[in-house]
Design a protein around this motif. Structure first.
Motif, PDB file in Angstrom:
ATOM      1  N   GLU A  53     -72.653 -22.639  62.650  1.00 56.99           N
ATOM      2  CA  GLU A  53     -71.996 -22.042  61.736  1.00 56.99           C
ATOM      3  C   GLU A  53     -72.241 -22.933  59.962  1.00 56.99           C
ATOM      4  N   ARG A  54     -72.753 -24.567  60.402  1.00 57.53           N
ATOM      5  CA  ARG A  54     -72.429 -25.189  59.431  1.00 57.53           C
ATOM      6  C   ARG A  54     -73.835 -25.382  58.145  1.00 57.53           C
ATOM      7  N   PHE A  55     -74.686 -24.181  58.777  1.00 58.96           N
ATOM      8  CA  PHE A  55     -75.748 -23.574  58.114  1.00 58.96           C
ATOM      9  C   PHE A  55     -75.994 -22.154  58.022  1.00 58.96           C
ATOM     10  N   VAL A  56     -76.483 -22.384  56.317  1.00 63.30           N
ATOM     11  CA  VAL A  56     -76.816 -20.989  55.986  1.00 63.30           C
ATOM     12  C   VAL A  56     -77.562 -21.152  54.841  1.00 63.30           C
TER      13      VAL A  56
ATOM     14  N   SER B 158     -77.980 -37.767  52.999  1.00 59.29           N
ATOM     15  CA  SER B 158     -76.525 -37.195  54.157  1.00 59.29           C
ATOM     16  C   SER B 158     -76.926 -36.056  54.943  1.00 59.29           C
ATOM     17  N   GLU B 159     -76.057 -35.981  55.886  1.00 58.08           N
ATOM     18  CA  GLU B 159     -75.436 -34.598  56.864  1.00 58.08           C
ATOM     19  C   GLU B 159     -75.304 -33.126  56.275  1.00 58.08           C
ATOM     20  N   ALA B 160     -74.891 -33.102  55.044  1.00 55.79           N
ATOM     21  CA  ALA B 160     -74.406 -32.235  54.306  1.00 55.79           C
ATOM     22  C   ALA B 160     -75.692 -31.691  52.862  1.00 55.79           C
ATOM     23  N   GLU B 161     -76.356 -32.536  53.193  1.00 55.56           N
ATOM     24  CA  GLU B 161     -77.350 -33.378  51.912  1.00 55.56           C
ATOM     25  C   GLU B 161     -79.278 -32.443  52.938  1.00 55.56           C
ATOM     26  N   LYS B 162     -78.977 -33.151  54.390  1.00 60.16           N
ATOM     27  CA  LYS B 162     -79.818 -32.540  55.542  1.00 60.16           C
ATOM     28  C   LYS B 162     -79.967 -30.388  55.391  1.00 60.16           C
ATOM     29  N   ARG B 163     -78.854 -30.382  55.809  1.00 59.59           N
ATOM     30  CA  ARG B 163     -78.484 -28.969  55.933  1.00 59.59           C
ATOM     31  C   ARG B 163     -79.074 -27.891  54.760  1.00 59.59           C
ATOM     32  N   ALA B 164     -78.138 -28.374  53.487  1.00 53.58           N
ATOM     33  CA  ALA B 164     -79.063 -28.163  52.233  1.00 53.58           C
ATOM     34  C   ALA B 164     -80.433 -27.949  51.509  1.00 53.58           C
ATOM     35  N   LEU B 165     -81.212 -28.907  52.528  1.00 52.96           N
ATOM     36  CA  LEU B 165     -82.457 -29.048  52.116  1.00 52.96           C
ATOM     37  C   LEU B 165     -83.522 -27.566  53.502  1.00 52.96           C
ATOM     38  N   LEU B 166     -82.575 -27.790  54.688  1.00 52.21           N
ATOM     39  CA  LEU B 166     -83.145 -26.999  55.711  1.00 52.21           C
ATOM     40  C   LEU B 166     -82.728 -25.223  55.157  1.00 52.21           C
TER      41      LEU B 166
ATOM     42  N   VAL C  20     -88.137 -33.293  57.290  1.00 49.57           N
ATOM     43  CA  VAL C  20     -86.591 -34.284  57.804  1.00 49.57           C
ATOM     44  C   VAL C  20     -86.902 -35.150  59.114  1.00 49.57           C
ATOM     45  N   SER C  21     -87.163 -36.140  59.124  1.00 46.01           N
ATOM     46  CA  SER C  21     -87.671 -37.211  60.431  1.00 46.01           C
ATOM     47  C   SER C  21     -87.208 -38.598  59.968  1.00 46.01           C
ATOM     48  N   ASN C  22     -87.342 -39.528  61.028  1.00 44.74           N
ATOM     49  CA  ASN C  22     -87.290 -41.262  60.573  1.00 44.74           C
ATOM     50  C   ASN C  22     -89.175 -40.868  60.437  1.00 44.74           C
ATOM     51  N   LEU C  23     -89.095 -42.100  59.042  1.00 41.34           N
ATOM     52  CA  LEU C  23     -90.604 -41.676  59.261  1.00 41.34           C
ATOM     53  C   LEU C  23     -91.313 -42.993  59.821  1.00 41.34           C
ATOM     54  N   ILE C  24     -91.728 -42.602  61.105  1.00 36.88           N
ATOM     55  CA  ILE C  24     -92.312 -43.132  61.936  1.00 36.88           C
ATOM     56  C   ILE C  24     -93.595 -42.882  63.074  1.00 36.88           C
ATOM     57  N   ASP C  25     -94.539 -43.994  63.052  1.00 34.02           N
ATOM     58  CA  ASP C  25     -96.072 -42.553  63.702  1.00 34.02           C
ATOM     59  C   ASP C  25     -95.370 -42.098  64.887  1.00 34.02           C
ATOM     60  N   ARG C  26     -94.620 -41.802  65.539  1.00 38.90           N
ATOM     61  CA  ARG C  26     -94.403 -40.921  66.407  1.00 38.90           C
ATOM     62  C   ARG C  26     -94.070 -40.008  66.061  1.00 38.90           C
ATOM     63  N   LYS C  27     -93.336 -39.346  64.331  1.00 40.59           N
ATOM     64  CA  LYS C  27     -92.900 -38.611  64.587  1.00 40.59           C
ATOM     65  C   LYS C  27     -94.132 -37.779  63.746  1.00 40.59           C
TER      66      LYS C  27
ATOM     67  N   ILE D 251     -89.185 -34.052  51.782  1.00 45.75           N
ATOM     68  CA  ILE D 251     -89.149 -34.685  52.705  1.00 45.75           C
ATOM     69  C   ILE D 251     -87.939 -35.779  52.451  1.00 45.75           C
ATOM     70  N   ALA D 252     -87.159 -36.086  54.109  1.00 51.54           N
ATOM     71  CA  ALA D 252     -86.376 -36.248  53.698  1.00 51.54           C
ATOM     72  C   ALA D 252     -86.475 -37.859  54.492  1.00 51.54           C
ATOM     73  N   GLY D 253     -85.847 -38.401  54.714  1.00 51.19           N
ATOM     74  CA  GLY D 253     -86.237 -39.931  56.121  1.00 51.19           C
ATOM     75  C   GLY D 253     -86.354 -41.147  55.873  1.00 51.19           C
ATOM     76  N   ARG D 254     -86.438 -41.777  55.977  1.00 49.67           N
ATOM     77  CA  ARG D 254     -87.358 -43.521  55.815  1.00 49.67           C
ATOM     78  C   ARG D 254     -87.603 -43.881  57.279  1.00 49.67           C
ATOM     79  N   GLY D 255     -87.839 -45.674  56.658  1.00 49.00           N
ATOM     80  CA  GLY D 255     -89.131 -46.074  58.085  1.00 49.00           C
ATOM     81  C   GLY D 255     -89.546 -46.566  57.957  1.00 49.00           C
ATOM     82  N   PRO D 256     -90.115 -47.380  58.206  1.00 44.84           N
ATOM     83  CA  PRO D 256     -91.491 -48.525  58.325  1.00 44.84           C
ATOM     84  C   PRO D 256     -92.954 -47.520  57.958  1.00 44.84           C
ATOM     85  N   ARG D 257     -93.003 -46.115  57.429  1.00 43.94           N
ATOM     86  CA  ARG D 257     -94.258 -45.300  56.690  1.00 43.94           C
ATOM     87  C   ARG D 257     -94.002 -44.645  55.853  1.00 43.94           C
ATOM     88  N   SER D 258     -92.456 -44.756  55.071  1.00 46.76           N
ATOM     89  CA  SER D 258     -92.069 -44.236  54.154  1.00 46.76           C
ATOM     90  C   SER D 258     -93.476 -44.267  52.909  1.00 46.76           C
TER      91      SER D 258
END
Length: 382
Positions: free
Chosen positions: A179-182, A253-261, A195-202, A226-233
């Motif tokens: 319900e928080r996604f529109v 933030s969670e709200a910013e992430k939902r807006a992007l999606l 949107v992810s942790n910026l790591i090799d596995r992703k 692109i959103a996230g942070r990590g060693p491959r930023s």
């Protein structure tokens, strides 16, 4: 539920981490079940390392010492919180599993109450396959102390059944606050969201390579968030500096992430290994078509009606899948609507809460706690 259904629940796991599927699940679990059970959450989060491990030297030693003392203190204090009808322990593989095994053994020694172990993580299959005889015997011992097991999908249920002697497995997929996604389905030009942790596995390197190649094609028009942070930023920072169509938002933030999606068209996760990623489910809730990989539980929720799957590290396949969806507005939007409907049908907290309570009720009334398994997404891959 039967008269013997539990009235109180102790949830054990990391609930204060900024990122991570387990923390997100625990916070939602406490909020959603709080009106139906007396829920206590025992936090096992380690102190944030904030770059101490990569910095090395004294900073690394100081953080390791603080983390060790914190872990010991949490174990020592844990028996004070054991007044509950059911204990639900969230665990992943390797260090996470061994740390949580201490709590499971304490519960079994001090209280005669049902214990549920909830397996998360992207590589529990590899963790089991790599374990030698002694470690495998210990892992089996821990599962033997548990009255029930929760996994994220049929894939993980099959892994445990093949590798261990387990019973009472319940399949409870990850939930989403739908319900928080529109969703906005008709974004023009289409927007690719990562949107992810910026790591090799992703699969961040494969993603950046694919986007750079697609942006060199003159017949395609699209934007990338692109959103996230990590060693491959550094990879995404360089990409955003090179192309005006790419925007790197950093940690959001969670709200910013939902807006992007919500405003996205295609959610991309070219990961090497996964359980059932909440970020992918959130991409579905935001009405995105999905491009991901054939790992873990992902093929159970993504099929030809709602996205494209490629093999990990397959940049050519990633480019082909993204290019096809960028060009086909009608198909892309139809996939986004299919994904939103799938989330509403199977992955809302209302559905997941009922399955959790059904599992707990089975443990306390003596019945088989495992709800009928569901192969989520099977209707999409026929």
């Amino acid at each position: 539920m039967a008269d013997s259904s539990p009235e109180s629940l102790l949830v054990v796991g990391p609930c204060r981490q900024e990122t991570g599927g387990i923390s997100q699940f625990i916070r939602g679990q406490a909020e959603e079940l709080g009106d139906r059970l007396d829920v206590t959450v025992y936090n096992t989060s380690t102190p944030p390392e904030r770059g101490a491990l990569s910095a090395g030297g004294l900073a690394k030693v100081r953080w390791l010492a603080v983390a060790a003392l914190s872990a010991i203190a949490r174990v020592v204090l844990f028996p004070l919180y054991l007044d509950a009808d059911v204990v639900h322990v969230h665990a992943s593989s390797r260090v996470s599993f061994y740390r949580k095994s201490v709590y499971i053994m304490l519960v079994r020694l001090l209280r005669d109450v049902p214990i549920v172990i909830h397996i998360h993580g992207s590589d529990f299959d590899a963790f089991l396959q790599e374990a030698g005889p002694l470690r495998r015997a210990y892992i089996q011992t821990i599962f033997d102390q548990c009255s029930g097991v929760i996994v994220l999908s049929e894939y993980w249920a099959n892994v445990l059944e093949a590798e261990l002697d387990v019973s009472s497995i319940s399949v409870v997929p990850n939930p989403v606050d739908a319900e928080r996604f529109v969703p906005v389905y008709d974004v023009d030009p289409p927007r690719i969201v990562y949107v992810s942790n910026l790591i090799d596995r992703k699969g961040v390197e494969e993603f950046v390579t694919a986007i750079r190649r697609l942006l060199s094609w003159s017949d395609l028009e699209f934007t990338v968030d692109i959103a996230g942070r990590g060693p491959r930023s550094d990879l995404v920072t360089d990409l955003a500096a090179e192309f005006d169509a790419v925007e790197y938002h950093g940690f959001v933030s969670e709200a910013e992430k939902r807006a992007l999606l919500d405003e996205g068209s295609i959610y991309v996760l070219p990961t090497y290994a996964e359980g059932l990623p909440i970020s992918l489910l959130e991409g579905m809730a935001g009405g995105n078509a999905i491009v991901s990989t054939t790992v873990g539980s992902i093929p159970e929720v993504v099929g030809p009606d709602n996205g494209h799957l490629v093999d990990p590290v397959d940049v050519d396949g990633l480019v082909e899948a993204l290019g096809a969806l960028i060009r086909d507005d009608a198909r892309r939007q139809a996939m986004g609507r299919t994904n939103r409907a799938a989330i509403e049908a199977e992955h809302t907290w209302a559905h997941i809460s009922d399955r959790l309570l059904e599992t707990y009720g089975g443990l306390t009334d003596g019945d088989d706690p495992a709800p009928d398994r569901v192969a989520l997404g099977a209707q999409m891959s026929d």
